[in-house]
Each structure stands twice: as structure tokens, then as C-alpha cells.
Design an enzyme around this catalytic site. Structure first.
Site, PDB file in Angstrom:
ATOM      1  N   GLY A  11       5.058  -4.185  31.461  1.00 14.37           N
ATOM      2  CA  GLY A  11       3.785  -4.214  31.508  1.00 14.37           C
ATOM      3  C   GLY A  11       2.902  -4.638  32.599  1.00 14.37           C
ATOM      4  CD  GLN A  12      -3.159  -5.012  33.915  1.00  4.48           C
ATOM      5  OE1 GLN A  12      -3.524  -4.609  32.764  1.00  4.48           O
ATOM      6  NE2 GLN A  12      -4.139  -5.663  34.795  1.00  4.48           N
ATOM      7  CG  ASP A  34       9.102  -2.202  28.763  1.00  6.77           C
ATOM      8  OD1 ASP A  34       8.174  -2.996  29.023  1.00  6.77           O
ATOM      9  OD2 ASP A  34       8.928  -0.963  28.303  1.00  6.77           O
ATOM     10  NE  ARG A  36       7.307   1.268  30.978  1.00  5.77           N
ATOM     11  CZ  ARG A  36       7.166   0.544  32.049  1.00  5.77           C
ATOM     12  NH1 ARG A  36       7.767   0.886  33.179  1.00  5.77           N
ATOM     13  NH2 ARG A  36       6.201  -0.351  32.125  1.00  5.77           N
ATOM     14  CE1 TYR A 141      -4.851  -2.950  22.377  1.00  4.94           C
ATOM     15  CE2 TYR A 141      -6.981  -3.384  22.670  1.00  4.94           C
ATOM     16  CZ  TYR A 141      -5.922  -3.572  22.766  1.00  4.94           C
ATOM     17  OH  TYR A 141      -5.413  -4.659  23.797  1.00  4.94           O
TER      18      TYR A 141
HETATM   19  P1  NAD Z   1       0.894  -2.284  29.291  1.00  3.15           P
HETATM   20  O1  NAD Z   1       0.563  -0.707  28.550  1.00  3.15           O
HETATM   21  O2  NAD Z   1       0.810  -2.611  30.613  1.00  3.15           O
HETATM   22  O3  NAD Z   1       2.394  -2.707  28.863  1.00  3.15           O
HETATM   23  C1  NAD Z   1       3.099  -2.570  27.691  1.00  3.15           C
HETATM   24  C2  NAD Z   1       4.648  -2.549  27.799  1.00  3.15           C
HETATM   25  O4  NAD Z   1       4.832  -2.310  26.518  1.00  3.15           O
HETATM   26  C3  NAD Z   1       4.947  -1.385  28.773  1.00  3.15           C
HETATM   27  O5  NAD Z   1       5.750  -1.516  29.563  1.00  3.15           O
HETATM   28  C4  NAD Z   1       5.593  -0.281  27.751  1.00  3.15           C
HETATM   29  O6  NAD Z   1       6.570   0.363  28.339  1.00  3.15           O
HETATM   30  C5  NAD Z   1       6.060  -1.144  26.572  1.00  3.15           C
HETATM   31  N1  NAD Z   1       6.236  -0.723  25.371  1.00  3.15           N
HETATM   32  C6  NAD Z   1       5.636   0.251  24.632  1.00  3.15           C
HETATM   33  N2  NAD Z   1       6.024   0.566  23.618  1.00  3.15           N
HETATM   34  C7  NAD Z   1       6.951  -0.278  23.358  1.00  3.15           C
HETATM   35  C8  NAD Z   1       8.102  -0.295  22.426  1.00  3.15           C
HETATM   36  N3  NAD Z   1       8.085   0.328  21.038  1.00  3.15           N
HETATM   37  N4  NAD Z   1       8.929  -1.354  22.494  1.00  3.15           N
HETATM   38  C9  NAD Z   1       8.934  -1.867  23.629  1.00  3.15           C
HETATM   39  N5  NAD Z   1       8.338  -1.936  24.601  1.00  3.15           N
HETATM   40  C10 NAD Z   1       7.166  -1.040  24.453  1.00  3.15           C
HETATM   41  O7  NAD Z   1       0.124  -3.345  28.390  1.00  3.15           O
HETATM   42  P2  NAD Z   1      -0.304  -5.004  28.844  1.00  3.15           P
HETATM   43  O8  NAD Z   1      -1.816  -4.792  29.850  1.00  3.15           O
HETATM   44  O9  NAD Z   1       0.782  -5.672  29.638  1.00  3.15           O
HETATM   45  O10 NAD Z   1      -0.546  -5.475  27.490  1.00  3.15           O
HETATM   46  C11 NAD Z   1       0.273  -6.519  26.671  1.00  3.15           C
HETATM   47  C12 NAD Z   1      -0.452  -7.113  25.541  1.00  3.15           C
HETATM   48  O11 NAD Z   1      -1.573  -7.722  25.999  1.00  3.15           O
HETATM   49  C13 NAD Z   1      -0.994  -6.076  24.677  1.00  3.15           C
HETATM   50  O12 NAD Z   1      -0.700  -6.379  23.363  1.00  3.15           O
HETATM   51  C14 NAD Z   1      -2.333  -5.641  24.954  1.00  3.15           C
HETATM   52  O13 NAD Z   1      -3.059  -5.219  23.858  1.00  3.15           O
HETATM   53  C15 NAD Z   1      -2.656  -7.044  25.164  1.00  3.15           C
HETATM   54  N6  NAD Z   1      -3.863  -7.187  25.959  1.00  3.15           N
HETATM   55  C16 NAD Z   1      -3.865  -6.680  27.280  1.00  3.15           C
HETATM   56  C17 NAD Z   1      -5.235  -6.657  28.210  1.00  3.15           C
HETATM   57  C18 NAD Z   1      -5.182  -6.009  29.473  1.00  3.15           C
HETATM   58  O14 NAD Z   1      -6.257  -5.969  30.228  1.00  3.15           O
HETATM   59  N7  NAD Z   1      -4.248  -5.665  30.096  1.00  3.15           N
HETATM   60  C19 NAD Z   1      -6.217  -7.239  27.432  1.00  3.15           C
HETATM   61  C20 NAD Z   1      -6.366  -7.496  26.317  1.00  3.15           C
HETATM   62  C21 NAD Z   1      -5.286  -7.672  25.512  1.00  3.15           C
HETATM   63  N1  SER Z   2      -7.832  -4.074  28.700  1.00  9.00           N
HETATM   64  C1  SER Z   2      -7.506  -3.649  27.251  1.00  9.00           C
HETATM   65  C2  SER Z   2      -8.017  -2.313  26.997  1.00  9.00           C
HETATM   66  O1  SER Z   2      -8.886  -1.958  27.663  1.00  9.00           O
HETATM   67  C3  SER Z   2      -8.576  -4.705  26.461  1.00  9.00           C
HETATM   68  O2  SER Z   2      -7.727  -4.949  25.371  1.00  9.00           O
HETATM   69  O3  SER Z   2      -7.557  -1.906  26.191  1.00  9.00           O
END
Ligand code: NAD
Ligand code: SER
Length: 312
Positions: A11-12, A34, A36, A141
Site C-alpha cells: 500500500g501507500q 500483502d 495481493r 474506519y
Molecule cells: P493502503 O490502502 O494504501 O494499503 C493497504 C494494503 O493492505 C493494500 O496493499 C492492500 O492490498 C492490503 N490489504 C487489504 N486487505 C488485506 C488483508 N486482508 N490482508 C493483507 N493485506 C491486505 O493503506 P495505507 O495508506 O498504506 O495505510 C496503512 C495503514 O496506515 C492503515 O492502517 C491506515 O489506516 C493507516 N493510515 C494511513 C493514512 C494515510 O493517509 N495513508 C493515514 C492514517 C492512517
Molecule cells: N488518510 C486516511 C484516510 O483518509 C486517514 O486515516 O482514510
């Protein structure tokens, strides 16, 4: 922390965190997983395994075979996708966290779990939202994030699992696209600026949210895991932030690099109502005091760096 397993590695955040962990701890020490398959770069630079993080048996086997002593648990469903399918968000966010925490308890692993500004709701103080305050989020969420923070605290206090986490704000990065959150506009705007010179924002003018550039987010995740445990009072999860942005303020900053860049608005009521329920600014004094958190990038430095990379 010597041997690390990362869930949701594609993911991101994972696409930035895994390379940094491999640089610090060695490629073979970091198992990226992951649900995928991932791109060749991630798979070739170190071990990779397809893994559904909601499957406790599969997580346990992967941790055992890798001899992992730390798990960075990133797999989750984000806020906007979660409102489209709340049951999926509950299943993935809570099911995977429960699986990871149980495996960590059984196999003595430390666990990093990112929480979010999504823990706050309309009843929380808006500017700033303190470390410890009312948290009654209106999104599924946010509900999973509050429950997740409390569950991580529980595993620490009852079982001695070394759980740690931060409440990330919206994260801005190039490379892997954001996964369906309310703050995705702050990434999309850069791509549209470079490709089209204009952007139609799904949040309204004046909507202010906390943001952070991904290199700082990666430093925060590793920093809290490497922090001296004796100094940590909060553990799960620290407010961390780097900047506060409205669409028009970021557009003005981008315009310094992309002359004539234009922004207009086509507001999505679902994401706008989520954003309106989140704080304008969070207070990260506690993270600064307990483990020395400090961001490197403000809006000016982040914008210049993003555009340098995207313009190639
Ligand atoms: P993302 O959606 O970009 O990546 C999530 C990854 O999880 C994806 O690659 C997806 O394929 C994988 N995934 C989904 N279901 C799955 C499963 N059952 N088993 C294994 N993998 C699975 O999310 P992200 O932005 O990388 O966020 C990661 C964490 O950080 C999350 O907990 C999110 O809530 C938290 N977070 C992100 C942000 C943000 O702005 N990106 C902000 C606050 C918190
Ligand atoms: N960037 C995330 C969202 O918008 C914050 O947790 O869901």
C-alpha cells in the site's frame, strides 16, 4: 527489532516503509506480505509472501517461518472505502489486528499499528485536538481505529506485548497511490497539476486537515518502535503531524512551481462529511516529549520535493 514482518506491504505506506526497513535491517530480515501480489521491485529486493492478515493461522505460520520479532501491521481498509462497505472495514481492520496481536502474544513479537486522525469525531476539540480527549468518531474506519488503539493497550497491559503506534494524519507521497481515504485529494492534486495544470477537488475550499509527507511518516513509524520503552507513557497511539492544509493553500504552494495551476471544487458529500468530523489540527506535543518526534518537511519543502519527483 531484528527480523520484521510487514502486512499490507504493497500500500501507500508499505511501499515506502519496506525499502527503508530493508535499508536499516538488511533485505533478508524484512518479509513483505500483502493479500495481493506486488510489483517486481518489492518482491526482488527481499522476501515476499501473499498473506491474508485476517487469517490467524497463516499469520502465525509466516511469523514462525521468518523468525520475526516485530510486525508492522499496515493491512486495513481506509475511511472512504470503509463508508462504502462498513462490514468489510470492520472485518479487515479488526480481524487482522486481532490475528496479529494473538500471534504477537504467542510468539513474543513487538507490534506497530498505525491509527489515524479518524479516531476523532465531531465532539472532539477541533483546534487543536489533544492527545487525550473525547473520541467518538462517526465513521466505521474511526470506530475500528479507536477500538484498535484500546485493544493494543490491552495486549500490552495484560500480556506484556510491546505494542506501539501513532495517529497518522493524511499522508502525501508519490509512487503507490493512496488506498481510498478522505485525504487522497492532497496526493491527487499533485498528479493533476503535473498532467493537466488543473484539479477538481472533492473537498470544499476551506476544509483544513493535518497532513504529513511520507518520508516523515516512515521516520515516525520506525522512531516510535525504536524509542526507549521506559519513556513511553502512551504507546498506542501518539498524535503526530507535520502541517495543516486546505485545498486552496496547497494549490497556492503548487502554483509557485506550476504557473497558472487552477483548482475548482466538486464536493463529494460523503468525504466532506468525514473531513468535517475530523480536527483542523492535532496537538503532537506528547510524541515530541516522549520520544523526540519532529517532522523534517513542512508544506513548502514537501511541495517542492513532490513536484521534483513527479516532473522527473
Ligand atoms: P493502503 O490502502 O494504501 O494499503 C493497504 C494494503 O493492505 C493494500 O496493499 C492492500 O492490498 C492490503 N490489504 C487489504 N486487505 C488485506 C488483508 N486482508 N490482508 C493483507 N493485506 C491486505 O493503506 P495505507 O495508506 O498504506 O495505510 C496503512 C495503514 O496506515 C492503515 O492502517 C491506515 O489506516 C493507516 N493510515 C494511513 C493514512 C494515510 O493517509 N495513508 C493515514 C492514517 C492512517
Ligand atoms: N488518510 C486516511 C484516510 O483518509 C486517514 O486515516 O482514510
Amino acid at each position: 527489532m531484528n527480523r520484521i514482518l510487514v502486512t499490507g506491504a504493497g500500500g501507500q505506506i508499505g511501499s515506502w516503509l519496506v525499502p527503508k526497513l530493508r535499508e536499516l535491517y538488511g533485505g533478508p530480515a524484512v518479509l513483505a506480505t500483502d493479500i495481493r501480489t506486488l510489483d517486481a521491485e518489492m518482491v526482488e529486493a527481499g522476501p515476499f509472501q501473499v498473506l491474508d492478515a485476517t487469517d490467524p493461522h497463516a499469520v502465525g505460520q509466516a511469523v514462525m517461518r521468518h523468525h520475526a520479532d516485530a510486525i508492522f501491521h499496515l493491512a486495513a481498509i481506509l475511511s472512504a472505502v470503509g463508508e462504502r462497505d462498513p462490514r468489510l472495514a470492520w472485518h479487515v481492520n479488526m480481524g487482522s489486528l486481532e490475528a496479529v496481536l494473538e500471534v504477537a502474544r504467542e510468539q513474543s513479537c513487538a507490534v506497530f499499528t498505525p491509527s489515524s486522525i479518524g479516531v476523532f469525531g465531531p465532539d472532539s476539540p477541533k483546534n487543536p485536538a489533544p492527545q487525550d480527549t473525547v473520541m467518538r468518531p462517526r465513521t466505521v474506519y474511526g470506530i475500528t481505529k479507536v477500538a484498535g488503539e484500546l485493544l493494543c493497550d490491552y495486549y500490552h497491559s495484560h500480556y506484556g506485548v510491546d505494542t506501539r503506534g501513532v495517529r497518522f494524519p493524511g499522508l502525501i507521497s508519490y509512487g503507490a497511490p493512496p488506498g481510498g481515504g478522505t485525504t487522497d485529494w492532497a496526493v491527487d492534486i499533485f498528479y493533476k497539476a503535473v498532467e493537466q495544470g488543473r484539479y477538481t477537488c472533492f473537498l470544499a475550499e476551506g476544509t483544513q486537515l493535518d497532513m504529513m509527507y511520507m518520508p516523515d511518516a516512515v521516520r515516525a513509524a520506525i522512531g516510535v518502535m525504536e524509542a526507549d520503552p521506559d519513556r513511553l507513557v502512551h504507546r498506542n497511539a501518539f498524535n503526530v503531524t507535520a502541517m495543516q492544509l486546505t485545498p486552496e493553500a496547497l494549490a497556492a504552494e503548487i502554483r509557485k512551481h506550476v504557473p497558472g495551476f487552477e483548482i475548482d471544487y466538486d464536493v463529494d458529500p460523503v468525504r466532506q462529511s468525514i473531513a468535517d468530523s475530523w480536527p483542523d489540527r492535532i496537538d503532537d506535543t506528547t510524541a515530541r516529549q516522549e520520544w523526540g518526534w519532529k517532522p523534517d518537511f513542512d508544506a513548502v519543502a514537501m511541495t517542492a520535493d513532490m513536484l521534483t519527483h513527479l516532473k522527473g
